[in-house]
Motif scaffolding. Sequence first.
Motif, PDB file in Angstrom:
ATOM      1  N   PRO A 277       0.818  -1.045  -0.008  1.00  0.00           N
ATOM      2  CA  PRO A 277      -0.026  -0.074   0.144  1.00  0.00           C
ATOM      3  C   PRO A 277       0.860   1.379  -0.055  1.00  0.00           C
ATOM      4  CG  PRO A 277       0.043  -1.220   2.141  1.00  0.00           C
ATOM      5  CD  PRO A 277       0.698  -1.888   1.160  1.00  0.00           C
ATOM      6  N   ASP A 278       0.191   2.516  -0.416  1.00  0.00           N
ATOM      7  CA  ASP A 278       1.036   3.691  -0.462  1.00  0.00           C
ATOM      8  C   ASP A 278       1.357   4.173   0.951  1.00  0.00           C
ATOM      9  OD1 ASP A 278       0.723   3.651  -3.203  1.00  0.00           O
ATOM     10  OD2 ASP A 278      -1.268   4.778  -2.865  1.00  0.00           O
ATOM     11  N   SER A 279       0.736   3.820   1.866  1.00  0.00           N
ATOM     12  CA  SER A 279       1.112   4.237   3.422  1.00  0.00           C
ATOM     13  C   SER A 279       2.293   3.593   3.827  1.00  0.00           C
ATOM     14  CB  SER A 279      -0.304   3.712   4.179  1.00  0.00           C
ATOM     15  OG  SER A 279      -0.058   2.528   4.324  1.00  0.00           O
ATOM     16  N   LYS A 281       5.097   3.344   2.060  1.00  0.00           N
ATOM     17  CA  LYS A 281       6.420   4.295   1.765  1.00  0.00           C
ATOM     18  C   LYS A 281       6.506   5.354   2.535  1.00  0.00           C
ATOM     19  CE  LYS A 281       8.235   6.333  -2.398  1.00  0.00           C
ATOM     20  NZ  LYS A 281       7.888   7.158  -3.873  1.00  0.00           N
ATOM     21  N   ASP A 282       5.554   5.945   2.958  1.00  0.00           N
ATOM     22  CA  ASP A 282       5.516   7.171   4.025  1.00  0.00           C
ATOM     23  C   ASP A 282       6.252   6.540   5.213  1.00  0.00           C
ATOM     24  OD1 ASP A 282       4.343   8.715   2.217  1.00  0.00           O
ATOM     25  OD2 ASP A 282       2.422   8.475   2.908  1.00  0.00           O
TER      26      ASP A 282
END
Length: 716
Positions: A277-279, A281-282
């Motif tokens: 998921p994109d989260s 990467k953060d």
Amino acid sequence: MPHERRRKTRRAKKQKSVEEKIEEQQIEGENLDYSQENQYENENYESEKYDNVDNKKKLFDVNNWDNDVQAHYGRPSPDILQYFSNIEKMLSEQEFEDEEEHEMFLNNIYKEIDGNELQLATDKECSRIMEKILKVSNDAQIRVFLNQLNEKYIELFTHRYGSHVCQTILVLGSDIIEREIKGESVIMNSDDNQNPPPTMQELVVKMCNILEDYWIHLISNQFGSHLLRVILMILSGQYVTLESNEVRSKKSKQYNAKNNVNFKNTEQNLKRKRLVPDSFKDILNNILEKLTKDMGPTELHVFCVNSIANPVLQYLVKIQYENGSESIINNIFNTKEDGSIEKDNFVNDLLKHPVGSHLFEKMLKYCSDKMFHNIFITYFHGRLVELSRNNISNFVVQHLLENVRSSQQLQIMIKEIISEFEFFLFRGRSGVVVKAVEACGKHKVQQKEIVNAINKAFHVTNESRKTIIKLLLTLKKYEDYIRDSNAPYLIQGALMIETLLSFEDGNNKFLIESLINLSHKEIKEWAIDAIASRVIESFLLSSQVLLKAKRKILHMFDGNYGEIACNRYGSHLVDKCWAVSDLKMKESIAEELLENERELNSNFHGKFVLRNCKIENFKRNRQEWIEHEHGLERKKQMFEELLNDSTDTKTQNKSSNNEEDTDVKSTNILNSALSALGFDKGLSQTTSKDKKNKNKKKKKTENVINFLFIYLFNLI
């Protein structure tokens, strides 16, 4: 025995003193209370006691051997221990009639586990069995188990046995996360009366939030460092398995190989990147930023030479490279604002440190071109011979040669070490020569000089030139080989020969002549040898060896193909011979294999050769077999025509433009530093020579097509 009694007495005294210290710390409130009752009463994990920095240091102290005692949640009852012992036997036997029975079996296990997760995860025997249970559990069961750990991640991560359970959950969880993204994982629990457990994505995010203040401590923890690497790999989308070298120690891998053979991850493949998921990467960027901020110069230097923390730094350097950053490398080398570096004693010692040198190798691989050149000029130039002689730093030199960024840099390195090839080859430093040869083959420079240096190192004259391939394969000087011609073959020599055969402009001619001059007896012995067969295979696959020379080798095997095909290594060689043969030669080989069909069918390796060469079709309908092989020849000709069109137009036009562009780029980057060393004239001369040589290279496409056709044939 008296000695045994004394050892038991010392253990008892040490254990008693530890228990007394723990009791005093609990009474005075100076340390955390890890008793089972207190763990379940306090639902809020981040209590005020964690605010004490001294307590954090005690929890993560590498030398604090009694972490297991602190994170102990009680011993499982005898009934549970006996139950788990029986479960292990049933898991090993795997005697289930159908999938439904297997699912019922697991559901019953998790009913017994419910409420005892922390006890089981921290018990020596039960944790080991728990890992086996998790490997055959479904997604929902793994999520429920992780959720039932009550967020006690920091205690489990630093626990001798609990850390292994958490590692297994995270590795299996990486598969679950990818299935959740694809919509292939069942989110709901099988029991409708209970709320569905959180998704694995949510659990990993929650875990990272809880561990936010403890990343820097986990780096050097003997149990937590492996888990930190697993989390970084999951967040970055790297494919990780339970057998990965990056997350398992040698001892752990050996144990799994013996005891968990039937429970390996069935989804292992060559996939390198997972869907995340994109989260993630953060979260990964936040971890990298916090670790970089918390690591001061002192901590960074300690981690560089620490056997536990060093592998974590290696992976951090890799992740930063993928994200376009090199802050850790800059901190280690004290990079200035203008990008320059100065020689530092610590970094200099790191080259010869048994632990720190591994990090140095990774930094050479993942640093930018400019940083690589600065490192080379500051720490290697003028010292390559000295470093290559050292039993540790010679491996760093090998990585330097392997990751060289320009032909100009390589020329400087080769000029510095080429005179010492004889010392390196016969004093246990042959790896340096192997990497130098591979680098010259890759960048297509200094090939003639390398060949002359090798002949000189082995004391080869015009009269003894035909024996050079034997000398290389045994790493023996000519006079030593004459005294001992039965020396074993060495893999380092085979690797050098493989690269030397790819040399251009006739620089591989001395090896081709030496191989062709082998007797029929010698070539047959080489064909069934684990190391020597690699040499013949590389000879047949080399695009720089003419087909005429390859046919001579093929005919040397006449009358022995059946015997060679029954050998473990020879069977692969027969496949390579078949791939480079024309139709007439294939028909000759097929007839010989057909004569030995009965023996080949009864041999494990021989039956694969019969299948690959389609001998059954040849036996049943020779004309149809000939038409099929003739069709493959036509496909080969089609590739030849396509490559002729592309090489005559694209290659010539693009190569001239790209070569000028790359030469200009490399010159602009390195010219200032090279000119300071007095290589400015040599730079312009070598680039012009390279252009002339490349313009003269109008190679026959037949060999290139043959090389590509081998792989096409294998795919077909």
